[in-house]
Scaffold this motif. Structure first.
Motif, PDB file in Angstrom:
ATOM      1  N   GLN A   2     -37.245  35.249  47.942  1.00 39.42           N
ATOM      2  CA  GLN A   2     -36.867  34.084  48.731  1.00 39.42           C
ATOM      3  C   GLN A   2     -35.449  33.653  48.360  1.00 39.42           C
ATOM      4  OE1 GLN A   2     -40.038  33.949  46.940  1.00 39.42           O
ATOM      5  NE2 GLN A   2     -38.614  33.995  45.232  1.00 39.42           N
ATOM      6  N   TYR A  25     -32.423  30.704  55.527  1.00 35.08           N
ATOM      7  CA  TYR A  25     -33.373  31.032  54.461  1.00 35.08           C
ATOM      8  C   TYR A  25     -33.930  32.437  54.644  1.00 35.08           C
ATOM      9  CZ  TYR A  25     -36.809  29.886  58.038  1.00 35.08           C
ATOM     10  OH  TYR A  25     -37.528  29.859  59.206  1.00 35.08           O
ATOM     11  N   THR A  27     -37.473  34.645  53.461  1.00 36.64           N
ATOM     12  CA  THR A  27     -38.771  34.704  52.805  1.00 36.64           C
ATOM     13  C   THR A  27     -39.643  35.715  53.502  1.00 36.64           C
ATOM     14  OG1 THR A  27     -40.769  33.453  52.228  1.00 36.64           O
ATOM     15  CG2 THR A  27     -39.612  32.752  54.211  1.00 36.64           C
ATOM     16  N   TYR A  32     -44.518  28.726  54.593  1.00 32.93           N
ATOM     17  CA  TYR A  32     -43.473  28.230  53.699  1.00 32.93           C
ATOM     18  C   TYR A  32     -43.076  26.828  54.125  1.00 32.93           C
ATOM     19  CZ  TYR A  32     -40.639  30.139  57.534  1.00 32.93           C
ATOM     20  OH  TYR A  32     -40.132  30.445  58.775  1.00 32.93           O
ATOM     21  N   GLN A  96     -42.884  28.431  48.944  1.00 32.60           N
ATOM     22  CA  GLN A  96     -43.845  29.228  49.688  1.00 32.60           C
ATOM     23  C   GLN A  96     -45.111  29.392  48.871  1.00 32.60           C
ATOM     24  OE1 GLN A  96     -41.182  32.541  49.947  1.00 32.60           O
ATOM     25  NE2 GLN A  96     -42.278  33.678  48.373  1.00 32.60           N
TER      26      GLN A  96
END
Lengths: 114, 114
Positions: A2, A25, A27, A32, A96
């Motif tokens: 992440q 971002y 992930t 999340y 997350q």
């Protein structure tokens, strides 16, 4: 893995201008949570907003608004009619499932010039 | 008092001193965190505690020693620090170990090592 990227290190605007702070971002998780925090000169990070990955609805709170777009993995923050009191460092963050902590971006320093 | 309280707000210490930073939360949260914020650097996670158990030590030098005697209190014991340890040390708490709701931060302790 992440990661949170705030590409804008510093932004200066003149009072009453609108300004958008970018947050991208990364992930692999489908569940999340995204956050924005404000850090004024006093030092304390102040919570502004939380968004979960299943809620893409944009949000407006007074002069603040947030645009969450999963398609571009972005969670941008706009201040309308900026004021001197908005001068601060703004952090975007992510957590997350299974994570013990928040992952922060490097922050964007916003200066609003009177 | 409410929220997260950190003491002292400012601390100047010599490299041979021993001092402690204190963090207290009155929110009924189960997890607490220490972060380091140096000038021009991102927020660095140091330690994570969940229900008084340390769940993460992010490769922090042994001259920093955390202690969590109960879920409301967190300490950071400092000894034989280096000038590069000068920074803002932030404590935070969250409801649960996975901080879906985000953090509540204290105002920080600004540490200067001389």
């Amino acid at each position: 893995a992440q990661k949170v990227t705030q590409a804008q290190t510093e932004i200066s605007v003149v009072e009453k201008e609108d300004v958008t702070l970018d947050c991208v971002y990364e992930t692999r998780d489908t569940t999340y949570y995204l956050f924005w925090y404000k850090q004024p000169p006093s030092g304390e990070l102040v919570f502004l907003i939380r968004r979960n990955s299943f809620d893409e609805q944009n949000e407006i709170s007074g002069r603040y608004s947030w645009n969450f777009q999963k398609s571009t993995s972005s969670f941008n923050f706009t201040i309308t009619a900026s004021q001197v009191v908005d001068s601060a460092v703004y952090f975007c963050a992510l957590t997350q499932t299974g994570a013990n902590n928040l992952f922060f971006g490097t922050g964007t320093r916003l200066t609003v010039i009177p | 008092e409410t929220g997260v309280t950190q003491t002292p707000r400012h601390l100047v210490m010599g490299m041979t001193n021993k001092k402690s930073l204190k963090c207290e939360q009155h929110l009924g949260h189960n997890a607490m965190y220490w972060y380091k914020q140096s000038a021009k650097k991102p927020l660095e996670l140091m330690f994570v505690y969940s229900l008084e158990e340390r769940v993460e030590n992010n490769s922090v030098p042994s001259r920093f020693s955390p202690e969590c005697p109960n879920s409301s209190h967190l300490f950071l014991h400092l000894h034989t620090l280096q000038p590069e340890d000068s920074a803002l040390y932030l404590c935070a708490s969250s409801q649960d170990r996975i901080p879906r709701g985000g953090y509540t931060f204290g105002s920080g302790t600004r540490l200067t090592v001389v």
